[in-house]
Write an enzyme that holds these catalytic residues in place. Structure first.
Site, PDB file in Angstrom:
ATOM      1  N   ASP A 166       0.868  -1.157   0.000  1.00  0.00           N
ATOM      2  CA  ASP A 166       0.000   0.000   0.000  1.00  0.00           C
ATOM      3  C   ASP A 166       0.919   1.225   0.000  1.00  0.00           C
ATOM      4  O   ASP A 166       2.112   1.101   0.299  1.00  0.00           O
ATOM      5  CB  ASP A 166      -0.894  -0.032   1.251  1.00  0.00           C
ATOM      6  CG  ASP A 166      -1.827   1.158   1.324  1.00  0.00           C
ATOM      7  OD1 ASP A 166      -2.477   1.486   0.301  1.00  0.00           O
ATOM      8  OD2 ASP A 166      -1.923   1.769   2.411  1.00  0.00           O
ATOM      9  N   ASP A 184       0.013   5.076   1.131  1.00  0.00           N
ATOM     10  CA  ASP A 184      -0.126   5.993   2.264  1.00  0.00           C
ATOM     11  C   ASP A 184      -0.156   5.228   3.580  1.00  0.00           C
ATOM     12  O   ASP A 184      -0.946   4.316   3.767  1.00  0.00           O
ATOM     13  CB  ASP A 184      -1.393   6.833   2.117  1.00  0.00           C
ATOM     14  CG  ASP A 184      -1.389   7.675   0.841  1.00  0.00           C
ATOM     15  OD1 ASP A 184      -0.297   8.018   0.357  1.00  0.00           O
ATOM     16  OD2 ASP A 184      -2.484   7.986   0.334  1.00  0.00           O
TER      17      ASP A 184
END
Length: 178
Positions: free
Chosen positions: A7, A9
């Protein structure tokens, strides 16, 4: 092929409840860029899979998202690493798309693009939706406690086989020690 799905953020860079809306707001988490470079040195392809509903919400345009990703790719390259691909979902929850995590569409697209089975592939995230998407395709969910990770760790819906690490560098140390 050795593959790791990250991922963005809260895993690679600091997260914001107001979204990362510009390249200036994108700031790497200490050790994350070197961790990506370490994965590359160990022969892993690194792919980013990220929900970016800020586009669908009208908070920023595609050219801004591209500029943020260009900054991230350059920052990783400056420490000797590489991101092989970036997959993103620009939709909001209202759109009911198949690609927005926790739905598996984005990860299924990665499997198709790389002609690989994702069973056991490390998928590292800081939110429940990252881990649920990973589990739904048979990938190994790995939670980092950066970003939303501390809160996510307490969620009773956490997939039962989730591995937990303080940050991306610690998760990568585990992957490369195996």
């Amino acid at each position: 092929m050795k593959l790791v799905i990250l991922d963005r953020d809260g895993v690679i860079n600091h997260d914001s409840d107001q979204f990362i809306k510009s390249p200036e707001e994108w700031r790497p988490i200490a050790g994350s860029l070197a961790a990506i470079a370490r994965l590359n040195q160990w022969g892993y392809r690194v792919v980013v899979a990220t929900n970016q509903s800020g586009v669908g919400r009208g908070l920023f345009e595609m050219d801004t998202l591209n500029a943020i990703h260009e900054k991230m790719v350059r920052a990783v390259a400056q420490v000797g690493g590489r991101i092989d691909a970036i997959f993103f979902c620009p939709h909001t929850n209202v759109d009911q798309c198949a690609c927005r995590k926790p739905k598996p569409g984005m990860l299924e697209e990665i499997a198709t693009r790389y002609s690989t089975d994702l069973t056991g592939v490390p998928a590292i995230g800081d939110s429940l939706r990252d881990l649920q998407a990973a589990a739904s395709v048979g990938a190994q969910p790995m939670l980092v406690l950066t970003g939303k990770g501390q809160k996510t760790r307490l969620d009773p819906a956490l997939p039962p086989d989730t591995l937990v690490f303080p940050d991306l560098a610690a998760a990568v140390a585990h992957i490369t020690a195996a």
